[in-house]
Design a protein around this motif. Structure first.
Motif, PDB file in Angstrom:
ATOM      1  N   PHE A   1      56.541  34.531  85.886  1.00  0.00           N
ATOM      2  CA  PHE A   1      56.790  33.199  85.321  1.00  0.00           C
ATOM      3  C   PHE A   1      55.973  32.136  86.058  1.00  0.00           C
ATOM      4  CE2 PHE A   1      61.228  34.781  83.958  1.00  0.00           C
ATOM      5  CZ  PHE A   1      60.771  35.085  82.690  1.00  0.00           C
ATOM      6  N   GLY A   2      55.901  32.234  87.385  1.00  0.00           N
ATOM      7  CA  GLY A   2      55.139  31.270  88.153  1.00  0.00           C
ATOM      8  C   GLY A   2      53.658  31.287  87.808  1.00  0.00           C
ATOM      9  N   PHE A   3      53.115  32.484  87.576  1.00  0.00           N
ATOM     10  CA  PHE A   3      51.710  32.605  87.167  1.00  0.00           C
ATOM     11  C   PHE A   3      51.485  31.880  85.845  1.00  0.00           C
ATOM     12  CE2 PHE A   3      48.460  34.972  84.756  1.00  0.00           C
ATOM     13  CZ  PHE A   3      47.362  34.770  85.594  1.00  0.00           C
ATOM     14  N   MET A   4      52.420  32.013  84.915  1.00  0.00           N
ATOM     15  CA  MET A   4      52.300  31.347  83.619  1.00  0.00           C
ATOM     16  C   MET A   4      52.368  29.827  83.771  1.00  0.00           C
ATOM     17  SD  MET A   4      54.785  34.019  81.577  1.00  0.00           S
ATOM     18  CE  MET A   4      54.716  33.227  79.976  1.00  0.00           C
TER      19      MET A   4
ATOM     20  N   ASP B   1      64.617  32.157  89.614  1.00  0.00           N
ATOM     21  CA  ASP B   1      64.409  33.532  90.068  1.00  0.00           C
ATOM     22  C   ASP B   1      63.785  33.616  91.453  1.00  0.00           C
ATOM     23  OD1 ASP B   1      65.580  34.705  87.888  1.00  0.00           O
ATOM     24  OD2 ASP B   1      63.720  34.985  86.779  1.00  0.00           O
ATOM     25  N   VAL B   2      62.855  32.698  91.765  1.00  0.00           N
ATOM     26  CA  VAL B   2      62.195  32.827  93.066  1.00  0.00           C
ATOM     27  C   VAL B   2      62.826  31.959  94.153  1.00  0.00           C
ATOM     28  CG1 VAL B   2      59.985  33.543  92.077  1.00  0.00           C
ATOM     29  CG2 VAL B   2      60.416  31.120  92.462  1.00  0.00           C
TER      30      VAL B   2
ATOM     31  N   VAL C   1      59.854  28.521  80.892  1.00  0.00           N
ATOM     32  CA  VAL C   1      59.312  29.397  81.938  1.00  0.00           C
ATOM     33  C   VAL C   1      59.476  28.761  83.311  1.00  0.00           C
ATOM     34  CG1 VAL C   1      57.154  30.347  82.841  1.00  0.00           C
ATOM     35  CG2 VAL C   1      57.738  30.643  80.439  1.00  0.00           C
ATOM     36  N   LEU C   2      59.285  27.443  83.415  1.00  0.00           N
ATOM     37  CA  LEU C   2      59.456  26.756  84.693  1.00  0.00           C
ATOM     38  C   LEU C   2      60.896  26.865  85.185  1.00  0.00           C
ATOM     39  CD1 LEU C   2      58.258  24.993  86.920  1.00  0.00           C
ATOM     40  CD2 LEU C   2      58.742  22.985  85.504  1.00  0.00           C
ATOM     41  N   THR C   3      61.861  26.761  84.272  1.00  0.00           N
ATOM     42  CA  THR C   3      63.272  26.917  84.642  1.00  0.00           C
ATOM     43  C   THR C   3      63.535  28.313  85.200  1.00  0.00           C
ATOM     44  OG1 THR C   3      63.952  25.338  82.936  1.00  0.00           O
ATOM     45  CG2 THR C   3      65.647  26.811  83.801  1.00  0.00           C
TER      46      THR C   3
ATOM     47  N   ALA D   1      46.687  30.610  92.437  1.00  0.00           N
ATOM     48  CA  ALA D   1      47.790  31.347  91.824  1.00  0.00           C
ATOM     49  C   ALA D   1      47.360  32.748  91.416  1.00  0.00           C
ATOM     50  CB  ALA D   1      48.324  30.579  90.605  1.00  0.00           C
ATOM     51  N   VAL D   2      46.102  32.891  90.980  1.00  0.00           N
ATOM     52  CA  VAL D   2      45.585  34.223  90.650  1.00  0.00           C
ATOM     53  C   VAL D   2      45.579  35.109  91.896  1.00  0.00           C
ATOM     54  CG1 VAL D   2      43.559  35.507  89.875  1.00  0.00           C
ATOM     55  CG2 VAL D   2      44.223  33.408  88.692  1.00  0.00           C
ATOM     56  N   LEU D   3      45.121  34.538  93.030  1.00  0.00           N
ATOM     57  CA  LEU D   3      45.111  35.294  94.289  1.00  0.00           C
ATOM     58  C   LEU D   3      46.524  35.677  94.714  1.00  0.00           C
ATOM     59  CD1 LEU D   3      42.523  33.680  96.742  1.00  0.00           C
ATOM     60  CD2 LEU D   3      42.495  35.980  95.758  1.00  0.00           C
ATOM     61  N   ALA D   4      47.445  34.705  94.662  1.00  0.00           N
ATOM     62  CA  ALA D   4      48.823  34.982  95.062  1.00  0.00           C
ATOM     63  C   ALA D   4      49.452  36.029  94.149  1.00  0.00           C
ATOM     64  CB  ALA D   4      49.655  33.693  95.044  1.00  0.00           C
ATOM     65  N   THR D   5      49.168  35.945  92.844  1.00  0.00           N
ATOM     66  CA  THR D   5      49.707  36.929  91.911  1.00  0.00           C
ATOM     67  C   THR D   5      49.151  38.316  92.198  1.00  0.00           C
ATOM     68  OG1 THR D   5      49.917  35.217  90.209  1.00  0.00           O
ATOM     69  CG2 THR D   5      49.967  37.504  89.468  1.00  0.00           C
ATOM     70  N   LEU D   6      47.863  38.386  92.531  1.00  0.00           N
ATOM     71  CA  LEU D   6      47.264  39.672  92.893  1.00  0.00           C
ATOM     72  C   LEU D   6      47.932  40.233  94.149  1.00  0.00           C
ATOM     73  CD1 LEU D   6      45.140  41.876  92.529  1.00  0.00           C
ATOM     74  CD2 LEU D   6      43.525  40.427  93.809  1.00  0.00           C
ATOM     75  N   GLY D   7      48.141  39.361  95.150  1.00  0.00           N
ATOM     76  CA  GLY D   7      48.841  39.801  96.358  1.00  0.00           C
ATOM     77  C   GLY D   7      50.256  40.254  96.064  1.00  0.00           C
ATOM     78  N   GLY D   8      50.951  39.517  95.192  1.00  0.00           N
ATOM     79  CA  GLY D   8      52.305  39.918  94.824  1.00  0.00           C
ATOM     80  C   GLY D   8      52.322  41.223  94.053  1.00  0.00           C
ATOM     81  N   PHE D   9      51.329  41.424  93.174  1.00  0.00           N
ATOM     82  CA  PHE D   9      51.244  42.669  92.419  1.00  0.00           C
ATOM     83  C   PHE D   9      51.028  43.851  93.354  1.00  0.00           C
ATOM     84  CE2 PHE D   9      48.457  45.820  90.362  1.00  0.00           C
ATOM     85  CZ  PHE D   9      49.290  46.248  89.343  1.00  0.00           C
TER      86      PHE D   9
END
Length: 565
Positions: A42-45, A72-73, A65-67, A479-487
């Protein structure tokens, strides 16, 4: 009394692990990671929508999605993981049985049901009220009901933690005071009881209001009580992740605090003052006195910051002292250069410490100043700040300790160790970038709650400077980098649980030290009782210089608006 069959002996540490506690730690940690994955998506979106060049979602979906992302996080993932930390810090570290495990499972079930119900309410489209859920915006009744159930379950877990401490004391499973890590977890539990109970208290009448049984909820009362939950919940995180810093330093380096009494005193400051920082969300509320606002954004805040500064000194200082005793004494920073940077537990912890201190700590103090706060509070500066504290600080620390928990609790070796080594750097760089560029955009006036930076649908459109668009683009890339790290984190953790080789005997790489250095040189760098830590003091000096310069820059921004009438 528990029988021997109810324990197992950890081959790496020699700790007796109560099997009921172990199962609860596993369940809470696994569910936490699931919600981290969902909330991270959701954060990536959200980030892709705020990036003007992509602008992924329409307004309706953006606020939905922001809600979901915020809940969630900021709440679900973190509090589930903190329940695992509480059970670990009590039953495991104190070598004792867990108080009322059946009730603990009841609490876990309530948390899970509540989290799922609230997510369903949000995804159904009628509860896009965002994390704050301010009245008179009205969500569906099961939105509030889910949060209440989650809060009750978390409170049960906190009280079971306290009961386990009593059992350990009565059965004399430890000597002297409880360990510092457990003391930090106790601090988190005390703050959590106040915080979660406050959230439940205000949401019960709000739930009845959503059903139509109460005609009116006063927005000022709601905001005042809710922020005792909304902001203070992040202070649970601070106490928990600092406890994890101490834990990882002890496991990997055998490090001991420079002064355990001082570290405990710093945790005590958190209980007394840290949650009062909620005041910076209420500075424009007319029903609260100026005296209360000024006290909380000045004197109370300074004492809370003092606690964090103590931990920011003693954690790296304890590592430096341990490293220097092993012989890493060349210059100011050989102890740091020779640290196990390829160990994701250490790298994640140290990056968490640096990012939390330099980005979250400094920006938090600046934002807590009343005059500065009034001009930046409704900008992206605020989410930039708490992405530094909750994401770069807490989440990264929780990821780091997971690399220890997988071999210790789940008895599995990590798969894809190369991926695990780079994961903290990718996630830390991404989270740090999100924080920096959000705060930069906020400084340029970009609002925190608007879905469209271009203001294309506004009655009075406003063009932000080109630098603001640049900041949001860089935020999207981060955010792309953080999402990759989270993945990568999700793949390594889930893969290790499903396919990792079972550990039977011996130690693991994650729990190992930093090598075999040359002979000790305690004489050159202080005594064993009073070690000298020149490298840490140098880093503290850099921190204070950075803080002073940044503080000055923000007061300069403030001074530029003073001539306005």
């Amino acid at each position: 009394m528990a029988t021997n069959e109810q324990y197992r002996i950890c081959p790496a540490t020699g700790l007796r692990i109560y099997r009921s506690a172990e199962n609860l730690i596993k369940a809470n940690a696994v569910v936490a990671v699931v919600f981290l994955a969902v909330g991270g998506l959701f954060g990536f979106m959200v980030a892709m929508t705020r990036w003007k060049a992509i602008h992924l979602l329409p307004a309706k979906w953006f606020y939905l999605v922001l809600t979901a992302h915020g809940l969630d996080v900021l709440v679900v993932w973190i509090i589930f993981f903190e329940m695992a930390v509480l059970y670990f810090a009590s039953a495991v570290l104190l070598n004792c049985r867990l108080a009322t495990p059946k009730l603990a499972w009841t609490g876990f079930a309530l948390m899970l049901i509540g989290a799922v119900v609230t997510n369903i309410a949000v995804l159904q489209g009628g509860s896009s009220v965002m994390f704050t859920s301010y009245v008179p915006m009205r969500a569906a009744p099961h939105f509030y009901l889910g949060i209440i159930l989650f809060a009750v379950g978390a409170l049960i877990g906190c009280f079971i933690f306290l009961g386990t401490l009593i059992i350990a004391k009565q059965e004399r499973t430890y000597k002297g005071s409880i360990p510092l890590v457990t003391f930090g977890a106790l601090t988190a539990a005390i703050i959590a009881i106040f915080t979660i109970a406050t959230g439940a208290i205000i949401l019960i009448p709000t739930f009845l209001w959503s059903l139509g049984y109460i005609s009116h909820i006063d927005p000022l009362v709601y905001r005042t009580i809710w922020w005792a939950f909304g902001h203070s919940s992040q202070q649970i995180n601070v106490a928990a992740h600092i406890s994890i810093w101490y834990l990882i330093a002890a496991v990997i380096f055998g490090a001991k605090p420079l002064s355990e009494k001082v570290s405990r005193f710093a945790f005590l400051l958190y209980i007394l003052f840290l949650q009062l920082a909620s005041a910076h969300h209420l500075l424009v509320d007319p029903g609260i006195s100026s005296e209360w606002k000024i006290f909380n954004t000045s004197y109370a805040m300074y004492l809370a910051v003092l606690g964090s500064m103590i931990h920011g000194l003693t954690v790296p200082g304890s590592i430096e002292a341990a490293q220097r005793r092993k012989g890493y004494n060349n210059g100011l920073f050989e102890w740091l250069r020779k640290a196990p940077w390829g160990n994701p537990a250490f790298s994640g912890m140290f990056l968490s410490l640096i990012l939390f201190g330099f980005l979250g700590g400094i920006s938090g103090v600046v934002m807590g100043v009343e005059q500065i706060n009034l001009i930046m509070h409704n900008t992206l500066y605020v989410p930039g700040h708490f992405h530094a504290t909750v994401v770069a600080g807490t989440t990264l620390a929780f990821m780091a300790v997971t690399y220890l928990l997988i071999p210790l609790i789940f008895q599995r070796e990590l798969i894809l160790p190369g991926w695990a080594r780079v994961q903290p750097y990718l996630f830390g760089l991404g989270a740090g970038g999100i924080s920096v560029f959000m705060m930069g955009a906020g400084t340029l006036g970009v609002p925190r709650r608007h879905w469209d930076i271009s203001m294309a649908d506004a009655q009075l459109p406003y063009d932000f400077p080109g630098a603001a668009n640049l900041m949001m683009g860089l935020n999207g890339m981060s955010a792309v980098l953080a999402t990759l790290g989270g993945f990568i984190f999700i793949v390594v953790v889930v893969g290790s649980l499903l396919f990792g080789k079972r550990i039977a005997v011996g130690t693991t790489e994650a729990a190992s030290g930093s090598g075999q250095p040359a002979a000790s040189a305690v004489g050159r760098y202080g005594s064993a009782e009073a070690p000298a830590v020149p490298g840490t003091l140098a880093m503290v000096g850099v921190f204070f210089i950075t803080f002073i310069l940044y503080y000055f820059v923000n007061w300069k921004y403030l001074a530029e608006i003073w001539p306005l009438r």
